[in-house]
Design a protein around this motif. Structure first.
Motif, PDB file in Angstrom:
ATOM      1  N   TRP A  27      32.194  76.806 115.759  1.00 53.64           N
ATOM      2  CA  TRP A  27      31.177  76.064 116.488  1.00 53.64           C
ATOM      3  C   TRP A  27      30.536  76.961 117.530  1.00 53.64           C
ATOM      4  O   TRP A  27      31.097  77.975 117.938  1.00 53.64           O
ATOM      5  CB  TRP A  27      31.787  74.837 117.163  1.00 53.64           C
ATOM      6  CG  TRP A  27      32.905  75.178 118.131  1.00 53.64           C
ATOM      7  CD1 TRP A  27      34.222  75.317 117.828  1.00 53.64           C
ATOM      8  CD2 TRP A  27      32.772  75.467 119.526  1.00 53.64           C
ATOM      9  NE1 TRP A  27      34.934  75.672 118.949  1.00 53.64           N
ATOM     10  CE2 TRP A  27      34.070  75.770 120.014  1.00 53.64           C
ATOM     11  CE3 TRP A  27      31.703  75.494 120.415  1.00 53.64           C
ATOM     12  CZ2 TRP A  27      34.319  76.097 121.344  1.00 53.64           C
ATOM     13  CZ3 TRP A  27      31.941  75.822 121.738  1.00 53.64           C
ATOM     14  CH2 TRP A  27      33.237  76.115 122.199  1.00 53.64           C
ATOM     15  N   HIS A  28      29.379  76.568 117.942  1.00 51.22           N
ATOM     16  CA  HIS A  28      28.716  77.248 119.061  1.00 51.22           C
ATOM     17  C   HIS A  28      27.684  76.298 119.650  1.00 51.22           C
ATOM     18  O   HIS A  28      27.202  75.389 118.985  1.00 51.22           O
ATOM     19  CB  HIS A  28      28.036  78.551 118.616  1.00 51.22           C
ATOM     20  CG  HIS A  28      26.791  78.329 117.806  1.00 51.22           C
ATOM     21  ND1 HIS A  28      26.832  77.896 116.500  1.00 51.22           N
ATOM     22  CD2 HIS A  28      25.478  78.448 118.137  1.00 51.22           C
ATOM     23  CE1 HIS A  28      25.587  77.779 116.045  1.00 51.22           C
ATOM     24  NE2 HIS A  28      24.753  78.101 117.012  1.00 51.22           N
ATOM     25  N   VAL A  29      27.371  76.493 120.894  1.00 50.60           N
ATOM     26  CA  VAL A  29      26.340  75.704 121.556  1.00 50.60           C
ATOM     27  C   VAL A  29      25.744  76.548 122.673  1.00 50.60           C
ATOM     28  O   VAL A  29      26.456  77.310 123.324  1.00 50.60           O
ATOM     29  CB  VAL A  29      26.914  74.392 122.120  1.00 50.60           C
ATOM     30  CG1 VAL A  29      27.970  74.648 123.178  1.00 50.60           C
ATOM     31  CG2 VAL A  29      25.802  73.508 122.704  1.00 50.60           C
ATOM     32  N   ALA A 300      25.032  68.229 121.431  1.00 53.85           N
ATOM     33  CA  ALA A 300      24.416  69.496 121.043  1.00 53.85           C
ATOM     34  C   ALA A 300      25.296  70.306 120.112  1.00 53.85           C
ATOM     35  O   ALA A 300      24.848  71.263 119.501  1.00 53.85           O
ATOM     36  CB  ALA A 300      24.104  70.338 122.283  1.00 53.85           C
ATOM     37  N   LEU A 301      26.571  69.947 120.010  1.00 47.35           N
ATOM     38  CA  LEU A 301      27.465  70.710 119.158  1.00 47.35           C
ATOM     39  C   LEU A 301      27.106  70.493 117.693  1.00 47.35           C
ATOM     40  O   LEU A 301      27.006  69.361 117.222  1.00 47.35           O
ATOM     41  CB  LEU A 301      28.921  70.299 119.396  1.00 47.35           C
ATOM     42  CG  LEU A 301      29.515  70.733 120.726  1.00 47.35           C
ATOM     43  CD1 LEU A 301      30.863  70.084 120.922  1.00 47.35           C
ATOM     44  CD2 LEU A 301      29.645  72.236 120.772  1.00 47.35           C
TER      45      LEU A 301
END
Length: 314
Positions: A27-29, A300-301
């Protein structure tokens, strides 16, 4: 109040917010720049933080705390191991127009690695906040008002922790000098008092010349000039946060009349107190009346996806 608490309270507006988040997989945000300060606490797992414009990521492990005191845009991402990560994230809204030099001196990223026995007050506040933000705990809604106070206290603890570890910078040196610290404590304890250079030197236990020399060398301005700056900073904060009469603000900040305050204020800010109040941005809605702004972080993830390509640390 002490200097650290005053430096924070003079620029903080609105109510802070926080959220407890759990993610796993790859994951990233990205969180955009923010007019305030943000923090993240890793409760479980490992992740990485990459500030906008930097070439290296900061690896965060269990118990690590990171403060972004200038609201820098940044990205959070998995460490590539696919394990679950649990984070405590929060924000403070700050008015940058009158930042205390202590706050201005903080680096863009303050990383406080977890070390057993270090900063016990900070750790206790984090543990309590993390537990109460668990939505499954009964009575969580009733605890919210106290959590907002705890968030303010957490920011004080974070700044104190940085100062205890800082090896460079003016303000760690300022607050380690007993003479300068004594004078600052006196001024901050009662800024409206009819201070004179002689009276302040007596409060610090030194001669007027000694205080002037040491204070100016460390703080960057003479004691009485600092007092004037601080009084006007307090006046600006009071005008921004309330509708009390100008006479009250003048009395609270050591000016003998509204005219005297207005004259000094206009010279410093370029506008009258009334105009400053009219132009001041309203604070954010109280967090008690709705969901925390940081709830958008969860939205937002992205869904689990192939591993994110990002700059490697170092």
């Amino acid at each position: 109040m002490d200097v650290v608490s005053d430096a924070i309270s003079a620029v903080r507006v609105g109510s802070p917010s926080s959220d407890r988040l759990s993610v796993d997989g790859d994951w990233h945000v990205r969180l955009p720049p923010y007019e305030g300060a943000g923090f993240h606490v890793v409760l479980r797992g490992t992740c990485r933080l990459l500030r906008d414009g930097d070439g290296a990521a900061v690896t965060l492990g269990p118990g690590d705390v990171v403060l972004l005191p200038h609201g820098s845009g940044h990205a959070l991402m998995s460490a590539g191991d696919g394990c679950e990560v649990e984070l405590l994230c929060g924000k403070y809204r700050l008015d940058r127009s009158r930042t205390h030099p202590l706050m201005a001196e903080l680096p863009q990223v303050v990383h406080l690695p977890h070390r057993v026995g270090e900063h016990p007050e900070l750790r206790a506040a984090i543990d309590l906040l993390a537990r109460e933000l668990d939505e499954q705990r009964p009575g969580g809604g009733l605890a919210l008002p106290s959590l907002l106070d705890l968030l303010d206290l957490l920011l004080v603890y974070l700044v104190r922790a940085w100062m205890s570890r800082a090896h460079t910078g003016a303000w760690p040196a300022v607050l380690s000098d007993p003479v300068t610290t004594a004078a600052l404590r006196a001024l901050h304890a009662d800024p409206a008092a009819p201070w004179t250079a002689e009276g302040l030197a007596a409060a610090a236990g030194v001669s007027r010349a000694t205080l002037a020399r040491r204070f100016t060398a460390l703080v960057g301005r003479p004691p009485m000039a600092y007092l004037t700056w601080w009084r006007l900073t307090l006046a600006a904060a009071r005008l921004r946060a309330s509708d009390v009469p100008l006479a009250t603000v003048a009395r609270e900040t050591g000016y003998g009349s509204p005219y005297a305050l207005s004259h000094a204020f206009s010279r410093e800010f370029g506008v009258t107190p009334g105009r400053y109040r009219a132009l001041a941005a309203p604070p954010l809605p109280d967090a008690r009346s709705g969901p925390a702004p940081d709830a958008r972080f969860r939205d937002a993830l992205p869904a689990p996806a192939p591993a994110v390509t990002s700059p490697s640390p170092g």
